[in-house]
Design an enzyme around this catalytic site. Structure first.
Site, PDB file in Angstrom:
ATOM      1  N   LYS A 117     -29.815  -6.091 -24.715  1.00  0.00           N
ATOM      2  CA  LYS A 117     -30.836  -5.449 -25.543  1.00  0.00           C
ATOM      3  C   LYS A 117     -30.087  -4.761 -26.680  1.00  0.00           C
ATOM      4  CE  LYS A 117     -33.637  -2.050 -26.990  1.00  0.00           C
ATOM      5  NZ  LYS A 117     -33.191  -0.920 -27.859  1.00  0.00           N
ATOM      6  N   GLU A 128     -31.235  -0.514 -31.957  1.00  0.00           N
ATOM      7  CA  GLU A 128     -31.978  -0.514 -33.215  1.00  0.00           C
ATOM      8  C   GLU A 128     -31.194   0.073 -34.381  1.00  0.00           C
ATOM      9  OE1 GLU A 128     -33.432   2.911 -30.559  1.00  0.00           O
ATOM     10  OE2 GLU A 128     -32.937   0.767 -30.365  1.00  0.00           O
ATOM     11  N   GLY A 156     -25.825   5.580 -23.465  1.00  0.00           N
ATOM     12  CA  GLY A 156     -26.801   6.216 -24.340  1.00  0.00           C
ATOM     13  C   GLY A 156     -27.167   7.605 -23.867  1.00  0.00           C
ATOM     14  N   SER A 157     -28.369   8.023 -24.219  1.00  0.00           N
ATOM     15  CA  SER A 157     -28.804   9.386 -23.951  1.00  0.00           C
ATOM     16  C   SER A 157     -29.128   9.597 -22.478  1.00  0.00           C
ATOM     17  CB  SER A 157     -30.031   9.722 -24.794  1.00  0.00           C
ATOM     18  OG  SER A 157     -31.159   8.991 -24.324  1.00  0.00           O
ATOM     19  N   GLY A 192     -32.922   8.657 -21.910  1.00  0.00           N
ATOM     20  CA  GLY A 192     -33.119   7.213 -21.896  1.00  0.00           C
ATOM     21  C   GLY A 192     -32.509   6.563 -20.675  1.00  0.00           C
ATOM     22  N   GLY A 193     -31.326   7.018 -20.291  1.00  0.00           N
ATOM     23  CA  GLY A 193     -30.674   6.453 -19.120  1.00  0.00           C
ATOM     24  C   GLY A 193     -31.422   6.721 -17.833  1.00  0.00           C
ATOM     25  N   GLU A 215     -23.821   5.364 -18.573  1.00  0.00           N
ATOM     26  CA  GLU A 215     -23.007   6.446 -19.137  1.00  0.00           C
ATOM     27  C   GLU A 215     -23.953   7.275 -19.990  1.00  0.00           C
ATOM     28  OE1 GLU A 215     -19.978   6.997 -22.751  1.00  0.00           O
ATOM     29  OE2 GLU A 215     -19.428   5.345 -21.414  1.00  0.00           O
ATOM     30  N   CYS A 255     -18.726   9.703 -27.157  1.00  0.00           N
ATOM     31  CA  CYS A 255     -19.066  10.207 -25.834  1.00  0.00           C
ATOM     32  C   CYS A 255     -17.951  11.079 -25.274  1.00  0.00           C
ATOM     33  CB  CYS A 255     -19.369   9.056 -24.887  1.00  0.00           C
ATOM     34  SG  CYS A 255     -18.074   7.807 -24.826  1.00  0.00           S
ATOM     35  N   GLU A 287     -25.455  18.266 -23.670  1.00  0.00           N
ATOM     36  CA  GLU A 287     -24.671  17.592 -24.696  1.00  0.00           C
ATOM     37  C   GLU A 287     -25.399  17.671 -26.035  1.00  0.00           C
ATOM     38  OE1 GLU A 287     -22.481  13.295 -24.982  1.00  0.00           O
ATOM     39  OE2 GLU A 287     -24.652  13.274 -24.757  1.00  0.00           O
TER      40      GLU A 287
END
Length: 492
Positions: free
Chosen positions: A164, A167, A214-215, A218-219, A238, A275, A361
């Protein structure tokens, strides 16, 4: 009108690239094709898979100028950084090619039959899981994206991959995907665009695992999607990392200016969008280090964040009332979307009351300095930190005090650094890029280094099978050189 994924120019905040969203039917076709190709790809000789990975690396290098210029237009990360990142991407592909040729990843174990003791012939090795879904990262358009470490390691393991794309860099993703599809067999690789396409890929029955960078929000949402499936699958995410740095009193007094300068350089590298950015600095409560770090921040000049949304979140961040604004730097005056680096201070007595806030974070060139009053005060504070990818200690002495700090930090991070900085992750055999939650969802897994392949393999034991029906790596007369451990025969 067809829905599109819109990429932005970070220098101006204006839309730049438009790529059609992948429909549900097309996403399902990609996963169906991956399922159809899985057995053939898994049984492809390792030498042939390795050769294809090297061809992908060669193809990316041939198209390097176009890929790098497109990535820079979509991310504003700069040509030097992106050329280095492309080198890391091709290096990873070649590293995994060499790794699978060696056979070490298979972890072959053999137990010879012993009929008198009732022990059957057992031969064990690791085999590919099957189709893997990979979510590309926003901040690494090449090394953690379409042909990045997750994709390279999964393909090397023998797993088809559906990515995926992120964007933030849709055109770059299309260029890189074109190289992969031109080299790999049909069905072994696919790419999709759009949030719904990603969710459908995760839900597809053929998907066996998910890789994500990612965030945190979202994760966790994707992890829940993996859990809710009729057949749950592992989610290797992660997510978020503070990456604490401890400055011991001896180095603060003897070389504090250098440490402060290097900390700020690491904190602002890539505009603070790594990260591994060090986000929390522990210093003695004598006033020296906060002043030195503040001076270094005031001299720092940073550029734009990756998207308008990330920039708005950074600029609109509300500091905790117990965190004092210590210093700000300058956003590049030539770039309208640039943001200024920021440093805040939390006193030792306010640490506990602000822990939840400073543990979150913050994506961008910002960090917090935390003071400690004693060795025990430092240890108590470190013990309450959430998990991170890294933790660093700066000290001249290497005695009991440093050992006690390391003992606490090694349970809070996946990589422990002495007198160094977390930014810059070596893609090597012994690397571990993981850590306790929320840094990752599986502290045993790494997304960088040779061990990244482990996520996409599962053990399989064969009992009593004749030689001709076993995988070549398990045949005793196998001409392939595969590392193996043979159980010694124990007299009954």
């Amino acid at each position: 009108m067809t829905d599109v994924v819109v990429g932005f120019d970070p220098r101006t905040g204006r839309p730049r690239a438009r790529v059609p969203v992948t429909g549900i039917a097309e996403t399902e076709r990609l996963l169906d094709a991956a399922a159809g190709a899985a057995d053939a790809w898994a049984s492809t000789p390792r030498s042939d898979r390795a050769a294809l990975l090297r061809r992908v690396a060669d193809g990316l290098e041939r198209d390097a100028a176009r890929i790098v210029s497109t990535a820079d237009a979509e991310t504003a990360l700069g040509t030097p950084r992106l050329e280095g990142e492309l080198g890391r991407t091709t290096g990873q592909l070649r590293m995994f090619a060499s790794d699978i040729e060696s056979g070490h990843h298979l972890q072959v174990l053999l137990t010879p039959a012993d009929p008198e003791a009732g022990v059957p012939d057992l031969r064990r090795m690791r085999i590919p899981r099957g189709p893997v879904v990979v979510f590309a990262a926003s901040n690494f358009p090449l090394a953690f994206s379409v042909a990045g470490g997750d994709t390279a390691s999964a393909l090397a393991a023998g797993c088809p991959v559906v990515v995926k794309a992120h964007e933030n860099h849709p055109r770059t993703s299309e260029l890189v995907a074109a190289v992969l599809t031109s080299v790999l067999p049909d069905g072994v690789f696919g790419v999709c665009h759009g949030r719904q396409a990603g969710l459908r890929a995760v839900a597809h029955p053929a998907a066996t695992a998910v890789g994500f960078t990612g965030s945190l929000a979202g994760g966790l949402a994707l992890a829940e999607e993996c859990r809710r499936r009729p057949v749950p699958i592992p989610f290797f995410g992660e997510l978020a990392s503070l990456n604490p740095v401890v400055v011991m009193p001896d180095v603060a007094a003897a070389d504090g200016e250098r440490v402060a300068r290097e900390f700020v350089a690491s904190m602002t590298l890539g505009n603070g969008q790594f990260c591994t950015k060090p986000g929390l600095l522990f210093v003695p409560d004598d006033g020296l280090m906060p002043r030195l770090v503040a001076t270094a921040v005031r001299r720092a000049v940073t550029g734009p964040l990756l998207t308008p949304g990330i920039r708005e979140s950074y600029v609109g961040h509300e500091g905790h009332r117990r965190l004092t604004l210590l210093a700000t730097g300058t956003g590049d005056p030539e770039i309208p979307m640039a943001v200024a680096p920021e440093l805040r201070l939390v006193r030792s007595e306010d640490f506990d009351l602000s822990l939840a806030h400073l543990s979150a974070e913050r994506f961008g060139p910002a960090a917090v300095v935390a003071t400690y009053t004693s060795q025990q005060d430092l240890l108590d504070k470190l013990a309450r930190l959430p998990g991170s990818l890294t933790a660093a200690v700066h000290s001249i002495a290497t005695g009991s005090e440093v050992r006690s700090v390391a003992a606490v930090l090694q349970r809070r991070a996946g990589r422990l650094i002495l007198n160094g900085w977390p930014t810059g992750v070596a893609v090597r055999l012994a690397q571990h890029h993981g850590g306790p939650f929320p840094a990752t969802t599986d502290a045993a897994a790494t997304s960088v280094g040779s061990a990244a392949i482990d996520r996409w393999l599962v053990p399989m034991a064969f009992q009593g099978w004749p030689e001709e029906l076993l995988p070549p790596e398990l045949q005793h007369a196998n001409p392939m050189r595969v590392p193996r451990r043979v159980e010694p025969t124990v007299p009954s």
